[in-house]
Enzyme design. Structure first.
Site, short mmCIF file in Angstrom:
data_model
loop_
_atom_site.label_atom_id
_atom_site.label_comp_id
_atom_site.label_asym_id
_atom_site.label_seq_id
_atom_site.Cartn_x
_atom_site.Cartn_y
_atom_site.Cartn_z
N GLU A 1 12.33 4.99 9.03
CA GLU A 1 12.79 5.36 7.69
C GLU A 1 12.82 6.89 7.55
O GLU A 1 13.75 7.46 6.95
CB GLU A 1 11.89 4.72 6.64
CG GLU A 1 12.09 3.19 6.60
CD GLU A 1 11.09 2.47 5.72
OE1 GLU A 1 11.50 1.53 5.01
OE2 GLU A 1 9.90 2.82 5.73
N GLU B 1 8.19 -4.36 10.28
CA GLU B 1 7.28 -4.70 9.19
C GLU B 1 7.07 -6.20 9.00
O GLU B 1 5.97 -6.65 8.66
CB GLU B 1 7.79 -4.10 7.86
CG GLU B 1 7.64 -2.60 7.75
CD GLU B 1 8.83 -1.81 8.29
OE1 GLU B 1 9.62 -2.39 9.07
OE2 GLU B 1 8.97 -0.64 7.93
N GLY C 1 8.04 2.99 8.84
CA GLY C 1 8.20 4.25 8.11
C GLY C 1 8.67 5.39 9.01
O GLY C 1 9.23 6.38 8.54
N ALA D 1 4.04 3.68 8.73
CA ALA D 1 2.97 3.94 7.77
C ALA D 1 1.65 3.62 8.45
O ALA D 1 1.62 2.92 9.47
CB ALA D 1 3.16 3.03 6.55
#
Ligand code: 3HC
Ligand code: NAI
Length: 708
Positions: free
Chosen positions: A109, A129, A106, A63
């Site tokens: 992911e 993270e 992300g 992200a």
């Protein structure tokens, strides 16, 4: 399509390329564009499978971290990647994720929402993270155990370390390693699987059956130890453990809740601050990004003691041939034996292959002469701390080194300009101040003298990266950034014991605050003789009538240098386990009473405030004097050189967290009680506090003024 996402075709295989420099972060609009490209490819009757890859240096780094602060401040709405990932997984045609560089956060992911993953041999995957104080927030804690099992998922989500392609394949996270051209390999793979039923990660159940509760208990115990004080690792473990009992959808919902709780925490703000602070250090006003950088092909180190040995290791590890010079065969043999033992320890622990050790040892040339120094691109001096000796050594190397060679001193406290004055090339002289153990600690203070050239600084900043260090530029003053601040911190620790706190209480209070060890334990580890030697060097600067800590010199005079002699502030057994030393405590009490110091009970809160606010106040002075370029540089120094707790963001960020008005008020209390000599607030701190500002706002204003 979108300027950041391209859709192309290789016959029956569609290729979606994400091109969002520098690291293809999933910033605003990117997930939407990827989804649109995949849907468009899926709707094309001629397409049989879809490959998704990143342009440039990496797949997807995660992200967009810059967005988090805006969300927390309410400037932007929070958003979830879950529908985007669900849409990828629901795609009727197989989606092959082709990973190079990193698939982090992300990014992993997204990769796991695809039906297959192929990876370049040198690439990494990870859920880092927790290093930002959050947990995977888009199904990472639910998809990863389904691919890799609980043990691997917990390890990756709770501790954040990335893994390489081989480990990812063995764990079941990826399906194939591609040697050579990744796109060609991904397309070949896509052709093989086209037409077959595409597996959906969220529906995989086989690896969920093996859920030994011991995995989670062990991870919690490890997190308490290695991530002491941090909330995110425990939240990540809880989120992964939920997959043992909740459906995929329920697990994702709970993960999102835990993610939000972490995102709004002070720890998250602090860790994100630390992330960007580390990336800001190389931006130096007045030194353009295109300043020529000299390649360091050969290095030479003078002194094979504690720091010279560690510095030699740093060069050898980075593939740079290095000469190490000593004054006697005995000292040289001792230094080399420690270097060899260090490598052998890594080989024994399985962290280094024997062949790699042999290669690194072969890069090191131990000798007693200056032979070969004329070819060195940098000479790093690490002899005893003493101006006369340093000047003699610099005069000697100046006579031998080629004109373009950088002459760097590892001095902890001495004046770089005076050292440079012993040479005819002050523009090539600077401090390269490593921290002990030099091959482990990530910090390198790069100390700029008044004549140091931009080129020498830029070269050392680049060198720091090559040595896998974080280089921070410091101005020339006694102790530079780190050690100058350490002075008041250690002074207060010693005043506190003189005023009645026990050594153990002082150490414990700072340990509980989050420091890796208390200040007096740190002094015992470094060796009390080190400070003793420095105090002798600077004794002429002590001002009569100003209170000085009294006990450290007495301990040294008794031969108690800390861990190395088994006794110091505490006593140590053969396993280096410490216990209170009744003789030291008695010595402290007797000395304090003789000096008329009032003894009283002191609580942990006061211990922490006295030590930490002394650190902060000195930091503010350094900032005002321009010794540190940014408050965040000071934080980087303390996080990487002194094991300040990362989740507090560093001393200056911690001050912002406390509120500068509160810091100022507490300084005023101490000033009243202990005198202006030590406690008058730094003018900058006062100005910022009175203006309702923060050190972060100071940095932002300075960056804006510098045009960055
Ligand atoms: N978001 C925004 N910017 C990022 C970023 C990210 N995720 N990752 C890196 N950047 C920026 C850096 O700030 C830097 O910017 P600058 O040039 O302006 O200073 C630039 O990209 C290059 O970064 P590095 O200097 O770190 O380059 P390296 O090549 O040394 O390293 C990297 C690249 C390994 C990708 C490293 O940057 C990294 O580890 N990034 C963070 C990865 C991460 O933590 N991802 C998880 C994000 S949170 C998330 O995904 C939540 C999800 O679960 C919902
Ligand atoms: P040390 O005492 O472990 O090693 C110094 C070495 O230099 C000795 O082996 C000595 O024989 C050698 N030496 C002396 N004169 C020499 C010469 N003319 N030529 C070649 N070798 C010579 O000292 P240490 O701790 O490694 O310190 C070195 C420098 O690094 C000092 O300036 C110190 O302030 C600084 N420093 C030390 C740190 C520490 O924790 N020990 C941390 C950061 C900096």
């Amino acid at each position: 399509m979108s300027e950041n996402v391209r859709l192309t075709r290789e016959k029956e295989i569609a290729v979606v390329t994400i091109d969002n420099p520098p690291v293809n972060a999933l910033g605003p609009g990117i997930p939407e564009a990827i989804q649109a490209a995949i849907e468009s490819a899926a709707a094309d009757a001629d397409v049989r499978a879809i490959v998704v890859m990143g342009a440039g240096r990496t797949f997807i780094a995660g992200a967009d971290i810059r967005e988090f602060g805006k969300i927390v401040r309410g400037e932007k709405p929070g958003r979830t990647l879950l529908p985007f990932l669900a849409a990828i997984e629901a795609c009727a045609k197989p989606v092959v994720m082709a990973i190079h560089g990193q698939a982090f956060g992300g990014g992993l992911e997204t990769a796991m929402a695809g039906h297959y993953r192929v990876i370049a041999a040198g690439a990494q995957v990870g859920q880092p993270e927790v290093k930002l104080g959050i947990i995977p927030g888009a199904s990472g804690t639910q998809r990863l155990p389904r691919l890799a099992g609980f043990a691997k998922a917990v390890e990756m989500c709770a501790f954040g370390e990335p893994i390489g392609a081989g480990e990812a394949l063995a764990a079941g996270i990826v399906d194939r390693i591609v040697e050579g051209d990744l796109l060609a390999g991904a397309i070949a793979f896509a052709r093989e699987i086209a037409g077959k039923e595409a597996p959906r990660t969220s529906r995989r159940e086989s690896k969920l059956r093996d859920h030994d509760p011991a995995i989670f208990a062990a991870a919690r115990a490890q997190a308490q130890k290695t991530k002491r004080g941090q909330a995110a690792p425990l939240a990540a473990i809880e989120a992964v453990e939920n997959a043992t009992r909740l459906s995929f959808e329920e697990g994702c919902a709970r993960e999102a809740q835990l993610f939000r709780e972490c995102l709004y925490s002070t720890q998250c703000k602090a860790l994100i601050h630390a992330f960007f602070a580390e990336r800001a250090v190389s931006k130096i006003p007045g030194i353009a990004a295109d300043t020529p950088v000299r390649e360091i092909r050969r290095a030479a180190v003078i002194g094979a003691g504690t720091m010279g040995g560690g510095t030699t290791l740093n060069y050898a590890n980075a593939g740079i041939p290095v000469i190490v010079k000593e004054t006697s065969q005995e000292a040289l043999d001792r230094g080399l034996a420690i270097i060899r033992k260090n490598y052998a320890g890594s080989v024994k622990k399985g962290r280094l292959a024997q062949a790699a050790m042999d290669e690194r040892m072969a890069r090191i040339t131990p000798q007693l002469s200056y032979a070969g120094f004329e070819d060195a691109d940098i000479i790093a001096e690490a002899v005893f701390e003493g101006m006369a000796l340093k000047k003699q050594v610099f005069a000697e190397i100046d006579a031998i080194a080629k004109p373009t060679c950088i002459l760097a001193s590892n001095t902890s406290y001495l004046d770089i300009d005076e050292i440079a004055s012993a040479t005819g090339r002050p523009e090539m002289v600077l401090g390269n101040h490593f921290f002990s153990p030099a091959n482990v600690m990530r910090l390198l203070e790069i100390v700029r003298g008044k004549a140091t050239s931009a080129e020498a600084i830029a070269t050392c900043m680049a060198l720091a990266r090559k040595l896998k260090k974080v280089g921070v530029l410091a101005g020339n003053c006694r102790g530079f950034i780190g050690n100058r601040m350490l002075g008041p911190y250690l002074r207060e620790a010693q005043f506190l014991v003189e005023e009645g706190a026990s050594v153990a209480a002082v150490n414990q209070a700072l340990y509980d605050f989050g420091m890796a060890m208390g200040p007096l334990a740190m002094s015992d580890l470094a060796g009390l003789d080190v400070g003793w030697r420095i105090r002798k060097e600077f004794r002429h600067l002590e001002r009569p009538g100003v209170r000085q800590p009294l006990v450290a010199d007495l301990l040294c005079e008794m031969g108690r240098f800390g861990q190395k002699t088994g006794r110091g502030w505490s006593q140590y057994d053969e396993n280096r386990a410490s216990s209170p030393d009744p003789e030291t405590e008695a010595l402290i009490e007797k000395t304090a009473r003789a000096a008329g110091i009032e003894r009283r009970d002191i609580d942990a809160a006061e211990i922490v405030d006295r030590c930490v606010l002394a650190l902060i106040n000195e930091g503010a002075k350094l900032l005002d004097e321009g010794i540190a370029l940014r408050a965040s540089d000071i934080d980087v120094v303390y996080l990487n050189g002194y094991a300040f707790p990362a989740w507090r963001g560093g001393p200056m960020f911690h001050a912002d967290t406390l509120g500068l008005d509160r810091v100022l008020a507490r300084l005023a209390e101490f000033e009243q009680r202990h005198g202006a000599e030590f406690w008058s607030p730094a003018p900058l701190l006062k100005r910022l506090a009175e203006g309702g500002k923060t050190f972060s706002s100071f940095d932002q204003e300075a960056a804006a003024a510098a045009g960055g």
